[in-house]
Design a protein around this motif. Structure first.
Motif, mmCIF file in Angstrom:
data_model
loop_
_atom_site.group_PDB
_atom_site.id
_atom_site.type_symbol
_atom_site.label_atom_id
_atom_site.label_comp_id
_atom_site.label_asym_id
_atom_site.label_seq_id
_atom_site.Cartn_x
_atom_site.Cartn_y
_atom_site.Cartn_z
ATOM 1 N N SER A 155 15.227 -12.167 -54.746
ATOM 2 C CA SER A 155 16.108 -11.374 -55.629
ATOM 3 C C SER A 155 15.433 -11.008 -56.952
ATOM 4 C CB SER A 155 17.392 -12.138 -55.940
ATOM 5 O OG SER A 155 18.108 -12.404 -54.772
ATOM 6 N N ASP A 156 14.779 -12.009 -57.581
ATOM 7 C CA ASP A 156 14.160 -11.758 -58.881
ATOM 8 C C ASP A 156 12.639 -11.798 -58.808
ATOM 9 O OD1 ASP A 156 16.685 -11.610 -60.188
ATOM 10 O OD2 ASP A 156 16.803 -13.798 -60.072
ATOM 11 N N MET A 157 12.102 -11.507 -57.640
ATOM 12 C CA MET A 157 10.644 -11.621 -57.474
ATOM 13 C C MET A 157 10.023 -10.254 -57.256
ATOM 14 S SD MET A 157 9.961 -14.668 -54.770
ATOM 15 C CE MET A 157 9.131 -16.113 -55.310
ATOM 16 N N ALA A 158 8.831 -10.072 -57.827
ATOM 17 C CA ALA A 158 8.053 -8.870 -57.485
ATOM 18 C C ALA A 158 7.495 -9.088 -56.083
ATOM 19 C CB ALA A 158 6.918 -8.698 -58.481
ATOM 20 N N VAL A 159 7.208 -7.984 -55.395
ATOM 21 C CA VAL A 159 6.707 -8.071 -54.010
ATOM 22 C C VAL A 159 5.491 -9.004 -53.929
ATOM 23 C CG1 VAL A 159 5.659 -6.759 -52.122
ATOM 24 C CG2 VAL A 159 7.508 -5.759 -53.438
ATOM 25 N N GLU A 160 4.544 -8.814 -54.888
ATOM 26 C CA GLU A 160 3.315 -9.609 -54.778
ATOM 27 C C GLU A 160 3.573 -11.110 -54.972
ATOM 28 O OE1 GLU A 160 3.123 -7.104 -58.615
ATOM 29 O OE2 GLU A 160 3.800 -6.884 -56.553
ATOM 30 N N ASP A 161 4.615 -11.453 -55.760
ATOM 31 C CA ASP A 161 4.946 -12.876 -55.941
ATOM 32 C C ASP A 161 5.566 -13.453 -54.666
ATOM 33 O OD1 ASP A 161 4.024 -12.725 -58.515
ATOM 34 O OD2 ASP A 161 5.980 -12.224 -59.365
ATOM 35 N N ALA A 162 6.411 -12.652 -54.011
ATOM 36 C CA ALA A 162 7.024 -13.110 -52.755
ATOM 37 C C ALA A 162 5.931 -13.314 -51.702
ATOM 38 C CB ALA A 162 8.052 -12.083 -52.274
ATOM 39 N N VAL A 163 4.987 -12.381 -51.646
ATOM 40 C CA VAL A 163 3.888 -12.491 -50.685
ATOM 41 C C VAL A 163 3.045 -13.732 -50.991
ATOM 42 C CG1 VAL A 163 1.675 -11.417 -50.031
ATOM 43 C CG2 VAL A 163 3.774 -10.036 -50.099
ATOM 44 N N ALA A 164 2.748 -13.949 -52.268
ATOM 45 C CA ALA A 164 1.922 -15.106 -52.647
ATOM 46 C C ALA A 164 2.639 -16.408 -52.289
ATOM 47 C CB ALA A 164 1.606 -15.059 -54.146
ATOM 48 N N ARG A 200 4.029 -8.794 -42.709
ATOM 49 C CA ARG A 200 2.783 -8.044 -42.512
ATOM 50 C C ARG A 200 1.674 -8.591 -43.403
ATOM 51 N NH1 ARG A 200 6.416 -3.935 -41.730
ATOM 52 N NH2 ARG A 200 6.517 -3.516 -43.964
ATOM 53 N N ALA A 201 2.030 -8.956 -44.638
ATOM 54 C CA ALA A 201 1.021 -9.475 -45.572
ATOM 55 C C ALA A 201 0.496 -10.837 -45.109
ATOM 56 C CB ALA A 201 1.616 -9.578 -46.980
ATOM 57 N N VAL A 202 1.393 -11.691 -44.597
ATOM 58 C CA VAL A 202 0.965 -13.010 -44.102
ATOM 59 C C VAL A 202 0.043 -12.820 -42.893
ATOM 60 C CG1 VAL A 202 1.770 -15.119 -42.934
ATOM 61 C CG2 VAL A 202 2.940 -14.306 -45.001
ATOM 62 N N ALA A 203 0.425 -11.909 -41.980
ATOM 63 C CA ALA A 203 -0.388 -11.669 -40.784
ATOM 64 C C ALA A 203 -1.773 -11.146 -41.192
ATOM 65 C CB ALA A 203 0.311 -10.676 -39.864
ATOM 66 N N ASP A 204 -1.815 -10.196 -42.130
ATOM 67 C CA ASP A 204 -3.098 -9.654 -42.598
ATOM 68 C C ASP A 204 -3.957 -10.752 -43.219
ATOM 69 O OD1 ASP A 204 -2.536 -7.146 -41.849
ATOM 70 O OD2 ASP A 204 -2.208 -6.320 -43.869
ATOM 71 N N HIS A 205 -3.336 -11.561 -44.072
ATOM 72 C CA HIS A 205 -4.074 -12.593 -44.797
ATOM 73 C C HIS A 205 -4.752 -13.577 -43.848
ATOM 74 C CE1 HIS A 205 -4.982 -15.292 -48.180
ATOM 75 N NE2 HIS A 205 -4.692 -16.264 -47.328
ATOM 76 N N PHE A 206 -4.008 -14.018 -42.808
ATOM 77 C CA PHE A 206 -4.551 -15.046 -41.909
ATOM 78 C C PHE A 206 -5.226 -14.440 -40.671
ATOM 79 C CE2 PHE A 206 -1.308 -17.367 -44.360
ATOM 80 C CZ PHE A 206 -2.068 -18.455 -44.784
ATOM 81 N N GLY A 249 -4.854 -17.079 -31.172
ATOM 82 C CA GLY A 249 -5.292 -16.406 -32.387
ATOM 83 C C GLY A 249 -4.272 -16.396 -33.523
ATOM 84 N N GLY A 250 -3.077 -16.927 -33.278
ATOM 85 C CA GLY A 250 -2.076 -17.003 -34.340
ATOM 86 C C GLY A 250 -1.145 -15.803 -34.350
ATOM 87 N N ALA A 251 0.142 -16.039 -34.625
ATOM 88 C CA ALA A 251 1.136 -14.964 -34.589
ATOM 89 C C ALA A 251 2.196 -15.157 -35.661
ATOM 90 C CB ALA A 251 1.806 -14.917 -33.215
ATOM 91 N N VAL A 252 2.634 -14.042 -36.225
ATOM 92 C CA VAL A 252 3.753 -14.027 -37.162
ATOM 93 C C VAL A 252 4.877 -13.253 -36.481
ATOM 94 C CG1 VAL A 252 4.588 -13.252 -39.420
ATOM 95 C CG2 VAL A 252 2.201 -13.950 -39.149
ATOM 96 N N LEU A 253 6.070 -13.843 -36.386
ATOM 97 C CA LEU A 253 7.227 -13.132 -35.835
ATOM 98 C C LEU A 253 8.305 -13.117 -36.894
ATOM 99 C CD1 LEU A 253 5.840 -14.670 -33.264
ATOM 100 C CD2 LEU A 253 7.894 -13.877 -32.090
ATOM 101 N N ASP A 254 8.903 -11.960 -37.151
ATOM 102 C CA ASP A 254 10.023 -11.946 -38.080
ATOM 103 C C ASP A 254 11.290 -11.466 -37.391
ATOM 104 O OD1 ASP A 254 8.573 -9.180 -38.829
ATOM 105 O OD2 ASP A 254 10.643 -9.013 -39.442
ATOM 106 N N GLY A 255 12.419 -12.071 -37.804
ATOM 107 C CA GLY A 255 13.695 -11.728 -37.175
ATOM 108 C C GLY A 255 14.848 -12.520 -37.762
ATOM 109 N N ARG A 256 15.732 -12.982 -36.865
ATOM 110 C CA ARG A 256 16.919 -13.710 -37.311
ATOM 111 C C ARG A 256 16.968 -15.134 -36.763
ATOM 112 N NH1 ARG A 256 16.772 -9.280 -38.943
ATOM 113 N NH2 ARG A 256 18.418 -7.909 -39.715
#
Ligand code: DC
Length: 205
Positions: free
Chosen positions: A182-191, A20-26, A101-108
Motif C-alpha cells: 500500500s505504501d511501498m514504491a514498486v522497487e521497495d516491494a521487489v527488493a 516477474r522481478a523475482v523470476a528475473d533476479h533468480f 531450474g526453479g519456478a515462480v507461480l503467482d495466483g490465489r
C-alpha cells in the motif's frame, strides 16, 4: 535444482510485477496462473462450457491479448469457483512448479493448495482503495472508459468472490511472508520479495 516460489494475493496488489522481478533476479521460470483462469473465462464468454474449456486448455490460449480486459477478469473469477475447473488446471501448475531450474507461480492458492511444499511463499497485498487506484490508472492509460468508483466496486466484488469461495479460497499460507505494498514504491516491494526468497534459498529462513 527444484525451487518453487509461491506468490499469492488479491487482484491488483502488484503480484505480477513482483513475480516477474523475482523470476528475473533468480533466473527462474514464471507462470501467471491467473492467465489460466482468464483463458477459461474468455472461452466461457465465447459460449463454451467452462469445465470442457479448462480440460482442453492449450498454451496458445494463454497468448491471446484479450485476456487483460475487465470482462474477462470477472469471468475468470466466476469460473474459478467451479471445483472441476480448478481440478483440471492442477496438474499443469504442479508440473511447472517442480520443473528443473526453479519456478515462480503467482495466483490465489499457490502456497495453500497447488504447492504447499513451496520452498518460499509470499503473500502480496494492498488496501482495496490503493489497488483500485492503480488498476484505474492502468485502464485509463490503455484507453478504457472507466470510473474510479466502478473499478473499486469490481475490486471489492472480485475480493469477495476469491476469498469467499468454498474451493481453494484466497488466503495467506501460515508460513508466507506478508508484503503490504500500500505504501511501498514498486522497487521497495521487489527488493522485499527478493530478500524474503533469498533467506529461504540460503537456508536461513
Ligand atoms: O490474477 P488475475 O487477476 O489474473 O486472476 C483472475 C481470476 O482468476 C481471479 O479473480 C481468481 C482466479 N484465480 C484463481 O482462482 N486462482 C489462481 N491461482 C489465479 C487466479
Amino acid at each position: 535444482m527444484i525451487f518453487t516460489v509461491a506468490i499469492d494475493g488479491p487482484a491488483a496488489a502488484g503480484k505480477g510485477t513482483v513475480s516477474r522481478a523475482v523470476a528475473d533476479h533468480f533466473g527462474f521460470r514464471h507462470l501467471d496462473t491467473g492467465l489460466l483462469y482468464r483463458a477459461v473465462g474468455a472461452r466461457m464468454l465465447a459460449g463454451e462450457d467452462a469445465v470442457a474449456a479448462a480440460e482442453a486448455l492449450s498454451p496458445d490460449d494463454l497468448r491471446s491479448p484479450d485476456l487483460r480486459t475487465q470482462d474477462v477478469a470477472a469471468a475468470a473469477s466466476r469460473v474459478a469457483v467451479v471445483p472441476e475447473v480448478r481440478a483440471a488446471l492442477v496438474a499443469f501448475q504442479r508440473g511447472f512448479a517442480r520443473s528443473e531450474g526453479g519456478a515462480v507461480l503467482d495466483g490465489r492458492d499457490i502456497g495453500t493448495v497447488i504447492c504447499p511444499e513451496a520452498e518460499a511463499k509470499l503473500y502480496v497485498t494492498a488496501s482495496p482503495e490503493i489497488r483500485a487506484e492503480r488498476r484505474f490508472a492502468e485502464l485509463v492509460a490503455r484507453g478504457a472508459e472507466v470510473t474510479l468508483a466502478g473499478v473499486l466496486e469490481d475490486v471489492l466484488a472480485r475480493d469477495a468472490r476469491d476469498m469467499g469461495r468454498a474451493e481453494a479460497p484466497l488466503r495467506a499460507a501460515g508460513d508466507a511472508t506478508l508484503i503490504d505494498t500500500s505504501d511501498m514504491a514498486v522497487e521497495d516491494a521487489v527488493a522485499a520479495a527478493i530478500a524474503a526468497v533469498e533467506v529461504r534459498r540460503s537456508g536461513r529462513g
